[in-house]
Design a protein around this motif. Structure first.
Motif, mmCIF file in Angstrom:
data_model
loop_
_atom_site.group_PDB
_atom_site.id
_atom_site.type_symbol
_atom_site.label_atom_id
_atom_site.label_comp_id
_atom_site.label_asym_id
_atom_site.label_seq_id
_atom_site.Cartn_x
_atom_site.Cartn_y
_atom_site.Cartn_z
ATOM 1 N N THR A 43 -7.022 -16.050 47.569
ATOM 2 C CA THR A 43 -6.909 -15.681 48.982
ATOM 3 C C THR A 43 -6.092 -14.410 49.173
ATOM 4 O O THR A 43 -6.643 -13.359 49.492
ATOM 5 C CB THR A 43 -6.295 -16.832 49.797
ATOM 6 O OG1 THR A 43 -5.076 -17.262 49.180
ATOM 7 C CG2 THR A 43 -7.242 -18.008 49.881
ATOM 8 N N TYR A 44 -4.777 -14.485 48.956
ATOM 9 C CA TYR A 44 -3.916 -13.343 49.264
ATOM 10 C C TYR A 44 -4.226 -12.108 48.399
ATOM 11 O O TYR A 44 -4.258 -10.987 48.919
ATOM 12 C CB TYR A 44 -2.445 -13.752 49.164
ATOM 13 C CG TYR A 44 -2.107 -14.846 50.154
ATOM 14 C CD1 TYR A 44 -2.198 -14.624 51.528
ATOM 15 C CD2 TYR A 44 -1.745 -16.120 49.721
ATOM 16 C CE1 TYR A 44 -1.928 -15.639 52.446
ATOM 17 C CE2 TYR A 44 -1.462 -17.137 50.624
ATOM 18 C CZ TYR A 44 -1.560 -16.889 51.988
ATOM 19 O OH TYR A 44 -1.288 -17.888 52.887
ATOM 20 N N ILE A 46 -7.346 -10.617 50.017
ATOM 21 C CA ILE A 46 -7.061 -9.876 51.246
ATOM 22 C C ILE A 46 -6.412 -8.532 50.938
ATOM 23 O O ILE A 46 -6.787 -7.491 51.487
ATOM 24 C CB ILE A 46 -6.155 -10.710 52.174
ATOM 25 C CG1 ILE A 46 -6.899 -11.953 52.663
ATOM 26 C CG2 ILE A 46 -5.684 -9.877 53.368
ATOM 27 C CD1 ILE A 46 -6.014 -12.962 53.371
ATOM 28 N N ILE A 105 -9.209 -15.425 55.603
ATOM 29 C CA ILE A 105 -8.129 -16.016 56.406
ATOM 30 C C ILE A 105 -8.575 -17.326 57.042
ATOM 31 O O ILE A 105 -7.864 -18.333 57.010
ATOM 32 C CB ILE A 105 -7.658 -15.027 57.489
ATOM 33 C CG1 ILE A 105 -7.014 -13.793 56.834
ATOM 34 C CG2 ILE A 105 -6.670 -15.704 58.433
ATOM 35 C CD1 ILE A 105 -6.688 -12.689 57.818
#
Length: 219
Positions: free
Chosen positions: A120-121, A124, A174
């Motif tokens: 995820t992070y 992103i 997100i």
């Protein structure tokens, strides 16, 4: 039903993109983009393996997609590092790539289980970095004679697809992380973004001129 159609369509579109890239390989074989054909076939094969492992073997397949994200972002950073002319841009892109690889590794060791969780992070962060990187490319195009014939530039179409995909994928990641009830709708968005990305690639391979020579870097 609609989402399932899109899911099945993605693999065929990715294979088609790789085939088109192979047909028009002569246009870009003398530049760093010659590795793009390997990248596209890897994407198609990876998608086929992911589809088979999920639908036939019924096993977790997130690890292959997470490995793909590491390879994909790293490769795209390398593409723009090779084509950007201004050294300050090249240096920034190099730093982006290093930070991403380090963050991806640390995140996998201490925070997310890449066999069960989608990155995820790091995803992103890499998407934001790549949008900035493509912006560097567009700035250089606007300040060069290439702007007069930009739609005949293969990297321009690749860049359009990359920036549209990454702008759209950030809210997808997100939402997927924090609002699981929206999973189905957001997955439809993600697959539409993949289709748009591949359409841009295909248009680029078909409409672009043959690349004669890669330009050198400037201060």
């Amino acid at each position: 039903m609609q989402d399932n159609i899109l899911y099945n369509l993605i693999l065929y579109v990715e294979i088609t993109t790789a085939i088109v890239a192979s047909i028009y390989f002569y246009k870009y074989k003398s530049t760093y983009l010659k590795y793009f054909i390997i990248y596209l076939w890897y994407i198609a094969i990876n998608e086929a393996i992911g589809k088979y492992s999920s639908e036939v073997l019924a096993i977790y397949n997130l690890i292959i997609y997470n490995i793909y994200l590491l390879i994909s972002f790293s490769f795209l950073f390398s593409v723009y590092w090779n084509f950007l002319k201004y050294k300050k841009y090249k240096k920034t892109v190099f730093i982006f790539g290093v930070i991403y690889i380090i963050f991806f590794t640390v995140n996998g060791l201490f925070f997310e289980n890449y066999t069960k969780d989608l990155v995820t992070y790091p995803f992103i962060m890499a998407s934001c970095f790549l949008i900035i990187t493509v912006t560097f490319y567009f700035i250089e195009i606007l300040n060069s004679e290439k702007v007069l014939n930009v739609t005949r530039d293969l990297l321009f179409w690749i860049s359009v697809g990359v920036v549209l995909f990454n702008i759209g994928v950030i809210p997808w990641v997100i939402t997927l992380k924090h609002y699981s009830e929206s999973f189905a709708a957001m997955n439809t968005l993600f697959r539409v973004l993949i289709l748009i990305l591949n359409i841009c690639y295909i248009v680029g391979f078909i409409c672009s001129h043959k690349i004669q020579k890669q330009e050198t870097s400037l201060q």
